[in-house]
Design an enzyme around this catalytic site. Structure first.
Site, PDB file in Angstrom:
ATOM      1  N   HIS A  87      40.567  86.950  48.160  1.00  0.00           N
ATOM      2  CA  HIS A  87      40.998  86.076  47.063  1.00  0.00           C
ATOM      3  C   HIS A  87      39.865  85.911  46.071  1.00  0.00           C
ATOM      4  O   HIS A  87      38.706  86.238  46.371  1.00  0.00           O
ATOM      5  CB  HIS A  87      41.403  84.696  47.581  1.00  0.00           C
ATOM      6  N   LYS A 144      38.566  80.076  45.222  1.00  0.00           N
ATOM      7  CA  LYS A 144      39.356  79.541  46.331  1.00  0.00           C
ATOM      8  C   LYS A 144      38.477  78.727  47.266  1.00  0.00           C
ATOM      9  O   LYS A 144      37.400  79.137  47.646  1.00  0.00           O
ATOM     10  CB  LYS A 144      40.041  80.686  47.090  1.00  0.00           C
TER      11      LYS A 144
END
Ligand SMILES: NC(=O)C1=CN([C@@H]2O[C@H](COP(=O)(O)OP(=O)(O)OC[C@H]3O[C@@H](n4cnc5c(N)ncnc54)[C@H](O)[C@@H]3O)[C@@H](O)[C@H]2O)C=CC1
Ligand SMILES: O=C(O)C1=N[C@H](C(=O)O)C[C@H](O)C1
Length: 267
Positions: free
Chosen positions: A154, A158
């Site tokens: 990601h 995040k």
């Protein structure tokens, strides 16, 4: 039906504003973000370059609880819990996309399902929901003859790891194999680890750049390897799924559902 978006100024929140406006039968009724944000009072439409919608960002769901029939929460776990309590008290439906909830927070979420309709999914994309079905089959066919690893990547912003999607994938595989993920999960490896225990399920996390969300579950055997992979290239695929879930909840009075229920994939 009027939709309220909580976390409206965030990466998902802005995408959700666009997705709600594009979904027939839905209209934005409320938008909420964190108290103290410089965007409180801003017009939600102008936030996403769509011109004024007449919906101004509020800093507390209770101030707009009567301005929407269903709320969509993509925030942080602490905020989600406040929103669950507010929706439960007011009898409002709630779609939750926030990940990283503790077991205790999930227990309170499920308790709220006795009174209101909630959809709770770590990933609202149709593709990931399909992958969960594929993973169940793969695990049942391959059994204990393979080593299983869950790899996720990601963007650098995040704040939780592993991703909720990775954990959901691990849960599906563990359940299919009769294992308890709490006992068999291995989160990263370093040092003199010794040979791999086949009964474990490994998790590896990458955080880098602007990766939207990529997941691979590897079933590695002797002489062959099966990999099931999902790569998201736009947050709009999550937003469309969440908005679809909001519309689907309209016919439900109470209970906790996920995207397999919304897509009619529940066995
Ligand atoms: N289920 C799914 O399909 C997906 C889930 N997610 C999850 O959604 C969550 C949000 O992700 P992003 O949008 O990337 O994060 P983000 O940080 O861009 O957005 C979160 C928003 O929530 C706001 N917020 C924080 N505290 C708040 C409060 N007390 N009240 C109201 N708003 C508050 C922040 O100001 C921010 O605007 C994460 O948990 C992420 O894992 C993200 C994408 C897809
Ligand atoms: O934080 C994100 O961006 C995402 N989070 C979700 C997760 O934790 O699984 C879903 C998606 O992968 C994007």
């Amino acid at each position: 039906m009027k939709v309220g978006i909580i976390g409206a100024a965030g990466r998902m929140g802005r995408t959700l504003i666009e997705a709600v406006q594009a979904f027939d039968g839905l209209v934005l009724g409320a938008a909420v973000d964190v108290p103290g944000s410089s965007l409180i009072g801003a017009d939600a439409g102008e936030l996403v370059g769509q011109g004024k919608l007449g919906v101004l960002l509020a800093d507390d769901i209770n101030k707009v609880i009567n301005d929407a029939d269903v709320f969509i929460d993509f925030t942080i776990p602490e905020a989600t819990m406040v929103n669950i309590r507010a929706c439960r008290a007011a009898g409002r439906r709630l779609v939750i996309g926030t990940t990283g909830l503790t077991d205790e927070q999930k227990a309170e979420l499920h308790a709220a399902g006795a009174d209101i309709a909630i959809c709770f999914a770590a990933n609202y994309s149709v593709g990931v929901t399909l992958c969960l079905k594929l993973l169940d089959t793969a695990a049942r066919v391959l059994g204990d003859e393979v080593d299983i690893e869950v790899i996720e990547a990601h963007h650098r912003h995040k704040i939780d790891a592993p991703s909720g999607t990775a954990l959901a994938m691990g849960e599906v595989v563990a359940s299919a194999l009769g294992r308890d993920l709490k006992d068999c999960a291995v989160y990263g490896r370093e040092g003199r680890t010794g040979a791999r225990d086949r009964k474990t399920i490994g998790f590896e996390t990458i955080r880098a750049g602007d990766i939207v969300g990529e997941h691979t579950v590897m079933f590695a055997g002797e002489g062959e390897r099966i990999e099931i992979t999902h790569k998201a290239s736009s947050r709009m695929n999550f937003a469309r799924g969440a908005v679809r879930a909001a519309a689907w909840l309209a016919e439900r009075e109470r209970g906790v559902f996920d995207m397999q229920d919304v897509l009619g994939l529940r066995d």
